[in-house]
Design an enzyme around this catalytic site. Structure first.
Site, PDB file in Angstrom:
ATOM      1  N   GLY A 191      -3.870  -4.387  -4.411  1.00  0.00           N
ATOM      2  CA  GLY A 191      -4.652  -3.321  -5.030  1.00  0.00           C
ATOM      3  C   GLY A 191      -3.815  -2.092  -5.303  1.00  0.00           C
ATOM      4  O   GLY A 191      -2.933  -1.742  -4.521  1.00  0.00           O
ATOM      5  N   HIS A 192      -4.063  -1.447  -6.433  1.00  0.00           N
ATOM      6  CA  HIS A 192      -3.415  -0.188  -6.767  1.00  0.00           C
ATOM      7  C   HIS A 192      -4.492   0.844  -7.059  1.00  0.00           C
ATOM      8  O   HIS A 192      -5.493   0.546  -7.709  1.00  0.00           O
ATOM      9  CB  HIS A 192      -2.546  -0.316  -8.024  1.00  0.00           C
ATOM     10  CG  HIS A 192      -1.435  -1.303  -7.905  1.00  0.00           C
ATOM     11  ND1 HIS A 192      -0.588  -1.350  -6.832  1.00  0.00           N
ATOM     12  CD2 HIS A 192      -1.018  -2.275  -8.747  1.00  0.00           C
ATOM     13  CE1 HIS A 192       0.303  -2.298  -7.023  1.00  0.00           C
ATOM     14  NE2 HIS A 192       0.054  -2.887  -8.172  1.00  0.00           N
ATOM     15  N   GLY A 236       1.179  14.511  -3.928  1.00  0.00           N
ATOM     16  CA  GLY A 236      -0.270  14.512  -4.063  1.00  0.00           C
ATOM     17  C   GLY A 236      -0.687  13.264  -4.805  1.00  0.00           C
ATOM     18  O   GLY A 236       0.157  12.530  -5.342  1.00  0.00           O
ATOM     19  N   GLY A 249       1.840   2.963  -2.650  1.00  0.00           N
ATOM     20  CA  GLY A 249       1.580   3.832  -3.790  1.00  0.00           C
ATOM     21  C   GLY A 249       2.274   3.351  -5.053  1.00  0.00           C
ATOM     22  O   GLY A 249       2.648   4.139  -5.913  1.00  0.00           O
ATOM     23  N   LYS A 250       2.420   2.017  -5.182  1.00  0.00           N
ATOM     24  CA  LYS A 250       3.105   1.454  -6.346  1.00  0.00           C
ATOM     25  C   LYS A 250       2.361   1.751  -7.638  1.00  0.00           C
ATOM     26  O   LYS A 250       2.979   1.928  -8.690  1.00  0.00           O
ATOM     27  CB  LYS A 250       3.261  -0.061  -6.162  1.00  0.00           C
ATOM     28  CG  LYS A 250       4.160  -0.445  -4.993  1.00  0.00           C
ATOM     29  CD  LYS A 250       4.303  -1.948  -4.863  1.00  0.00           C
ATOM     30  CE  LYS A 250       3.012  -2.619  -4.421  1.00  0.00           C
ATOM     31  NZ  LYS A 250       2.584  -2.243  -3.058  1.00  0.00           N
ATOM     32  N   GLY A 251       1.040   1.801  -7.564  1.00  0.00           N
ATOM     33  CA  GLY A 251       0.258   2.052  -8.770  1.00  0.00           C
ATOM     34  C   GLY A 251       0.599   3.383  -9.398  1.00  0.00           C
ATOM     35  O   GLY A 251       0.754   3.499 -10.615  1.00  0.00           O
ATOM     36  N   ASP A 279       0.822  -1.221   0.000  1.00  0.00           N
ATOM     37  CA  ASP A 279       0.000   0.000   0.000  1.00  0.00           C
ATOM     38  C   ASP A 279       0.853   1.267   0.000  1.00  0.00           C
ATOM     39  O   ASP A 279       0.422   2.313   0.485  1.00  0.00           O
ATOM     40  CB  ASP A 279      -0.952   0.029   1.208  1.00  0.00           C
ATOM     41  CG  ASP A 279      -1.822  -1.209   1.308  1.00  0.00           C
ATOM     42  OD1 ASP A 279      -2.432  -1.562   0.294  1.00  0.00           O
ATOM     43  OD2 ASP A 279      -1.878  -1.821   2.393  1.00  0.00           O
ATOM     44  N   GLN A 295       1.748  -6.220  -3.038  1.00  0.00           N
ATOM     45  CA  GLN A 295       2.071  -6.229  -1.602  1.00  0.00           C
ATOM     46  C   GLN A 295       3.395  -5.494  -1.339  1.00  0.00           C
ATOM     47  O   GLN A 295       3.656  -4.486  -1.948  1.00  0.00           O
ATOM     48  CB  GLN A 295       2.098  -7.657  -1.038  1.00  0.00           C
ATOM     49  CG  GLN A 295       0.753  -8.338  -1.001  1.00  0.00           C
ATOM     50  CD  GLN A 295       0.469  -9.134  -2.242  1.00  0.00           C
ATOM     51  OE1 GLN A 295       1.348  -9.631  -2.917  1.00  0.00           O
ATOM     52  NE2 GLN A 295      -0.799  -9.272  -2.567  1.00  0.00           N
ATOM     53  N   THR A 302       2.213 -12.702   2.904  1.00  0.00           N
ATOM     54  CA  THR A 302       1.469 -13.230   1.772  1.00  0.00           C
ATOM     55  C   THR A 302       2.079 -14.566   1.366  1.00  0.00           C
ATOM     56  O   THR A 302       3.004 -15.062   2.011  1.00  0.00           O
ATOM     57  CB  THR A 302       1.461 -12.214   0.610  1.00  0.00           C
ATOM     58  OG1 THR A 302       0.486 -12.606  -0.361  1.00  0.00           O
ATOM     59  CG2 THR A 302       2.829 -12.074  -0.036  1.00  0.00           C
TER      60      THR A 302
END
Length: 427
Positions: free
Chosen positions: A40-41, A414, A15-17, A13, A223, A238
């Site tokens: 999730g991204h 941001g 901010g890889k996306g 979580d 992950q 995981t």
């Protein structure tokens, strides 16, 4: 030309996306190499927000080919639903490639995951209940179902029978659940075959040929490092390898072809699920980080546990991944704090420890040792260069860089695609 690995340097979580999407216009392929729809991204493009669970973030970049590698476990219903949702929003998904060797999450894998967690009670791991762990277990036990099996009904039936021989015994005799019929599972899985067929490919061959042709390939981990099955906070991890080595096995590309490894660091620390978390906050600061940072799991919908930045974890991630760079995200969330604590070491049984303890017992008893850095109150979301940041924000970034052991080459100020300060190019 480079093959780059981009991965989470904390508990996921981070901010890889956003980081992957930022690079998407400069790379030819973006590859998910492990995990499933338990990752999730969130990617923000203009005024549009996209929540991706199984698909690589490169799916949003028209020039990029998104790839689901052999190390990923695929829930066909989730994948098709995600594709349909993007198509309805005008996103072209036709270039997606799926490895024929990727394993399928079957309905019985999901059932086993949920009933096992329920049975464990207070000892539960905190899985997402989506069948990821049992699917990887089937893979290791050599009773897994692969994407290519959908195109041979005889082999598919034999494999489902082999898997259910044991699982039905467990479901009926241990968990007091109804047995699952082989025919029902086979019928459900075969229904996905034609819909997935246009995407199925020998992705190992495709990716290696792409690198031989000087294409740029980005490997995107799900992950984070501390959730790695081998190198994370076991057993609260995981079921796959999000670390850099997992990119090689999960995509079929040799380690000599990896040229850069980028770790994504949040400017503070979060975690979803059970397990140790030395810097976790249970006070107003923790709640403020959760609220301002919108810290809720993209896939799970669960509130994330929040705490101050942990430099011990960052140094560990640098070491086990061979990180060449960091992308620091969500620096803007810290705006408004007069003082910002940073964990520089742990205290364990009266000893100061500056590296991650290898003992599970020690890590469970680790207490953070903090250094406090001065904060800032100025809005940083419009900053376009490092010099645009307030002096205290600059000093915070420099301190984290020094403590973490690798240069910070980009900073997220941001959520938007353009709200990023690039210090050094990744490509």
């Amino acid at each position: 030309m480079p093959a780059l690995v981009l991965l989470g340097a904390q508990w996921g979580d981070e901010g890889k996306g956003k980081a992957t999407d930022l690079l998407g216009g400069s790379v030819d392929y973006v590859v998910r190499y492990q995990g499933g729809n338990n990752a999730g991204h969130t990617v923000v493009v203009g005024d549009q927000k996209y929540a991706l669970h199984l698909l690589p973030s490169g799916i949003l970049t028209p020039e990029c080919t998104p790839v689901i590698g052999n190390g990923v476990v695929v829930d066909p219903s989730v994948l098709l639903s995600e594709l349909s949702g993007l198509n309805e929003r005008g996103v072209d998904t036709s270039k997606l490639l799926i490895s024929g060797n990727a394993h399928i999450i079957t309905p019985y894998n999901v059932t086993v995951d949920k009933v096992t967690e329920r049975f464990l009670g207070k000892r539960k791991i905190g899985t997402t209940g989506r069948g990821i762990g049992p699917t990887y277990a089937d893979k290791i036990n050599r009773v897994g179902i692969r994407v290519q099996d959908l195109y041979d009904e005889s082999i598919l039936t034999q494999k489902v029978e082999a898997a259910l021989d044991v699982k039905n015994q467990i479901l009926t005799k241990l968990y007091n659940r109804r047995a699952i019929a082989v025919e029902q599972v086979v019928e459900e899985l075969l229904a996905y075959a034609d819909k997935l067929a246009p995407y199925v490919a020998d992705t190992v061959l495709v990716l290696n040929q792409a690198l031989d042709d000087d294409k740029v390939v980005l490997f995107e981990g799900g992950q984070g490092t501390l959730l790695d099955i081998d190198h994370g906070t076991y057993p609260f991890v995981t079921s796959s390898n999000p670390t850099a080595g997992g990119a090689c096995t999960g995509a079929g590309v040799g380690p000599t072809k990896i040229s850069r490894v980028i770790g994504i660091l949040k400017a503070y620390t979060t975690r979803v699920g059970a397990g140790p978390f030395p810097t976790e906050l249970f006070d107003e600061d923790g709640e403020a980080l959760r609220r301002i940072g919108h810290e809720r799991g993209v896939t799970t919908g669960r509130d994330r546990r929040c705490g101050w930045f942990d430099a011990v974890i960052a140094r560990y991630a640098t070491r086990v991944n061979g990180l060449t760079d960091f992308f620091l995200t969500k620096l803007d969330v810290l705006t408004g704090w007069e003082q910002i604590p940073v964990c520089v070491a742990y205290e364990i049984d009266g000893r100061r420890v500056e590296e991650l303890p290898y003992s599970q017992t020690d890590f469970h008893h680790a207490k953070p040792v903090y250094e406090t850095l001065p904060g800032w109150s100025e809005d940083i979301t419009k900053a376009k260069s490092f010099s645009d940041l307030p002096k205290n924000a600059q000093n915070y970034v420099k301190a984290l860089e020094e403590m973490s052991g690798a240069p910070i080459s980009a900073i997220g100020v941001g959520p938007g695609r353009d709200e990023t300060i690039e210090i050094n190019s990744f490509i």
